[in-house]
Design a protein around this motif. Structure first.
Motif, short mmCIF file in Angstrom:
data_model
loop_
_atom_site.label_atom_id
_atom_site.label_comp_id
_atom_site.label_asym_id
_atom_site.label_seq_id
_atom_site.Cartn_x
_atom_site.Cartn_y
_atom_site.Cartn_z
N PHE A 19 -25.39 -44.05 67.60
CA PHE A 19 -24.43 -43.20 68.31
C PHE A 19 -23.46 -42.54 67.33
N GLU A 20 -23.09 -43.24 66.27
CA GLU A 20 -22.21 -42.65 65.26
C GLU A 20 -22.90 -41.48 64.56
N TYR A 21 -24.17 -41.65 64.23
CA TYR A 21 -24.92 -40.56 63.62
C TYR A 21 -25.04 -39.38 64.59
N GLN A 22 -25.20 -39.65 65.87
CA GLN A 22 -25.27 -38.58 66.87
C GLN A 22 -23.94 -37.83 66.96
N ALA A 23 -22.83 -38.57 66.88
CA ALA A 23 -21.52 -37.94 66.91
C ALA A 23 -21.32 -37.07 65.67
N ASP A 24 -21.77 -37.55 64.52
CA ASP A 24 -21.68 -36.76 63.30
C ASP A 24 -22.52 -35.49 63.42
N ALA A 25 -23.70 -35.61 63.99
CA ALA A 25 -24.58 -34.45 64.18
C ALA A 25 -23.92 -33.43 65.11
N PHE A 26 -23.22 -33.92 66.13
CA PHE A 26 -22.51 -33.03 67.05
C PHE A 26 -21.43 -32.26 66.29
N ALA A 27 -20.71 -32.94 65.42
CA ALA A 27 -19.66 -32.27 64.64
C ALA A 27 -20.26 -31.21 63.73
N VAL A 28 -21.38 -31.52 63.09
CA VAL A 28 -22.03 -30.54 62.21
C VAL A 28 -22.54 -29.36 63.02
N ALA A 29 -23.10 -29.62 64.18
CA ALA A 29 -23.61 -28.54 65.03
C ALA A 29 -22.49 -27.61 65.49
N ASN A 30 -21.29 -28.14 65.58
CA ASN A 30 -20.14 -27.34 66.00
C ASN A 30 -19.30 -26.87 64.82
N TRP A 88 -28.36 -54.48 54.02
CA TRP A 88 -28.76 -55.43 55.07
C TRP A 88 -27.53 -56.09 55.69
N TRP A 89 -26.54 -56.43 54.87
CA TRP A 89 -25.31 -57.03 55.39
C TRP A 89 -24.60 -56.02 56.28
N SER A 90 -24.54 -54.78 55.82
CA SER A 90 -23.88 -53.73 56.58
C SER A 90 -24.58 -53.47 57.91
N ALA A 91 -25.90 -53.46 57.89
CA ALA A 91 -26.66 -53.20 59.12
C ALA A 91 -26.42 -54.27 60.17
N TYR A 92 -26.19 -55.51 59.73
CA TYR A 92 -25.99 -56.59 60.69
C TYR A 92 -24.52 -56.74 61.11
N HIS A 93 -23.60 -56.54 60.18
CA HIS A 93 -22.20 -56.85 60.45
C HIS A 93 -21.33 -55.64 60.82
N ASN A 94 -21.67 -54.46 60.33
CA ASN A 94 -20.82 -53.29 60.56
C ASN A 94 -21.32 -52.48 61.74
N SER A 95 -20.39 -52.10 62.61
CA SER A 95 -20.78 -51.29 63.76
C SER A 95 -20.89 -49.81 63.41
N HIS A 96 -20.33 -49.42 62.26
CA HIS A 96 -20.40 -48.03 61.82
C HIS A 96 -21.18 -47.97 60.50
N PRO A 97 -21.88 -46.88 60.27
CA PRO A 97 -22.53 -46.71 58.97
C PRO A 97 -21.48 -46.64 57.87
N THR A 98 -21.88 -46.95 56.66
CA THR A 98 -20.94 -46.87 55.54
C THR A 98 -20.58 -45.42 55.28
N ILE A 103 -24.46 -36.29 56.89
CA ILE A 103 -23.78 -35.02 57.19
C ILE A 103 -24.28 -33.92 56.26
N ALA A 104 -24.41 -34.25 54.97
CA ALA A 104 -24.91 -33.25 54.01
C ALA A 104 -26.34 -32.83 54.35
N ALA A 105 -27.17 -33.77 54.73
CA ALA A 105 -28.56 -33.44 55.08
C ALA A 105 -28.59 -32.54 56.32
N LEU A 106 -27.75 -32.83 57.29
CA LEU A 106 -27.71 -31.99 58.49
C LEU A 106 -27.22 -30.59 58.18
N GLN A 107 -26.24 -30.49 57.28
CA GLN A 107 -25.72 -29.18 56.90
C GLN A 107 -26.77 -28.38 56.15
#
Length: 92
Positions: A29-40, A66-76, A84-88
């Motif tokens: 969902f965070e990546y989707q929100a970032d994609a929305f920002a780039v699209a706008n 692996w630690w980040s994928a399990y413990h963090n709710s947001h991407p680093t 974001i750079a790839a989407l741009q």
């Protein structure tokens, strides 16, 4: 009592799988929100804001994936900036 103990011992590993799935969805969902920002046309502003938040919070930039994928709710920060750079690049 035995049934409760048996249930608790069976459900414990299942909880870890469910937790990992929840973290995956939240990160998606965070990546989707970032994609929305780039699209706008707000990708640059988002990237600057993410860097500022990271500096203000003194976030760790060298996180085990692996630690980040399990413990963090947001991407680093680096994962999000790369996405974001790839989407741009794709948008241009």
């Amino acid at each position: 009592v035995i049934g409760l103990l048996l249930f608790a011992s069976i459900i414990a590993p299942v909880e870890h799988v469910i937790h990992f799935g929840q973290q995956y969805l939240t990160r998606l969902f965070e990546y989707q929100a970032d994609a929305f920002a780039v699209a706008n046309m707000r990708g640059e502003a988002l990237a600057k804001a993410l860097v500022k938040i990271s500096k203000d919070n003194k976030s760790n930039l060298n996180v085990d994936p692996w630690w980040s994928a399990y413990h963090n709710s947001h991407p680093t920060l680096l994962e999000r900036l790369d996405a974001i750079a790839a989407l741009q690049r794709k948008q241009n």
